[in-house]
Write a protein that holds these residues in place. Structure first.
Motif, PDB file in Angstrom:
ATOM      1  N   GLN A  37       0.833  -1.203   0.000  1.00 29.92           N
ATOM      2  CA  GLN A  37       0.000   0.000   0.000  1.00 29.92           C
ATOM      3  C   GLN A  37       0.867   1.252   0.000  1.00 29.92           C
ATOM      4  O   GLN A  37       0.595   2.204  -0.727  1.00 29.92           O
ATOM      5  N   ASN A  40       2.539   1.656  -3.462  1.00 32.80           N
ATOM      6  CA  ASN A  40       1.570   2.125  -4.456  1.00 32.80           C
ATOM      7  C   ASN A  40       1.222   3.597  -4.244  1.00 32.80           C
ATOM      8  O   ASN A  40       1.098   4.355  -5.203  1.00 32.80           O
ATOM      9  N   GLN A  41       1.076   4.009  -2.987  1.00 32.39           N
ATOM     10  CA  GLN A  41       0.763   5.406  -2.692  1.00 32.39           C
ATOM     11  C   GLN A  41       1.918   6.315  -3.104  1.00 32.39           C
ATOM     12  O   GLN A  41       1.707   7.378  -3.685  1.00 32.39           O
ATOM     13  N   THR A  43       4.096   5.731  -5.449  1.00 34.08           N
ATOM     14  CA  THR A  43       4.113   5.774  -6.914  1.00 34.08           C
ATOM     15  C   THR A  43       3.063   6.742  -7.439  1.00 34.08           C
ATOM     16  O   THR A  43       3.327   7.540  -8.343  1.00 34.08           O
ATOM     17  N   GLU A  44       1.865   6.687  -6.857  1.00 32.00           N
ATOM     18  CA  GLU A  44       0.801   7.608  -7.265  1.00 32.00           C
ATOM     19  C   GLU A  44       1.192   9.055  -6.965  1.00 32.00           C
ATOM     20  O   GLU A  44       0.965   9.943  -7.791  1.00 32.00           O
ATOM     21  N   ASP A  45       1.781   9.286  -5.785  1.00 29.93           N
ATOM     22  CA  ASP A  45       2.200  10.639  -5.424  1.00 29.93           C
ATOM     23  C   ASP A  45       3.262  11.160  -6.386  1.00 29.93           C
ATOM     24  O   ASP A  45       3.234  12.320  -6.790  1.00 29.93           O
ATOM     25  N   LYS A  46       4.198  10.295  -6.751  1.00 34.27           N
ATOM     26  CA  LYS A  46       5.272  10.683  -7.674  1.00 34.27           C
ATOM     27  C   LYS A  46       4.677  11.050  -9.033  1.00 34.27           C
ATOM     28  O   LYS A  46       5.074  12.046  -9.635  1.00 34.27           O
ATOM     29  N   GLU A  47       3.734  10.263  -9.513  1.00 34.35           N
ATOM     30  CA  GLU A  47       3.092  10.552 -10.793  1.00 34.35           C
ATOM     31  C   GLU A  47       2.298  11.848 -10.718  1.00 34.35           C
ATOM     32  O   GLU A  47       2.273  12.626 -11.662  1.00 34.35           O
ATOM     33  N   SER A  48       1.667  12.090  -9.591  1.00 44.85           N
ATOM     34  CA  SER A  48       0.875  13.303  -9.402  1.00 44.85           C
ATOM     35  C   SER A  48       1.782  14.530  -9.450  1.00 44.85           C
ATOM     36  O   SER A  48       1.447  15.536 -10.083  1.00 44.85           O
ATOM     37  N   ASP A  51       2.932  15.114 -13.032  1.00 40.13           N
ATOM     38  CA  ASP A  51       1.878  15.708 -13.863  1.00 40.13           C
ATOM     39  C   ASP A  51       1.700  17.195 -13.588  1.00 40.13           C
ATOM     40  O   ASP A  51       1.311  17.958 -14.479  1.00 40.13           O
TER      41      ASP A  51
END
Length: 53
Positions: A37, A40-41, A43-48, A51
């Motif tokens: 978890q 994954n969080q 990774t999502e934060d890095k992508e955010s 962007d």
């Protein structure tokens, strides 16, 4: 779900008394779940952040 809730859930899946090995397996599974978890969080934060740039 908290660690305690997870252990109660696991205990309900086992018939008979829990052995030390059962508890170790449950805690290892919990650690793996939380690690995944967190990964994954992150990774999502890095992508955010990527962007937003």
């Amino acid at each position: 779900m908290t660690e305690n809730e997870f252990l109660v859930y696991c205990q309900s899946q086992v018939s008979g008394p829990l052995k030390d090995d059962d508890i170790i397996l449950m805690l290892t599974a919990w650690g793996s779940i939380k690690y995944t978890q967190g990964y994954n969080q992150a990774t999502e934060d890095k992508e955010s952040v990527k962007d937003d740039e």
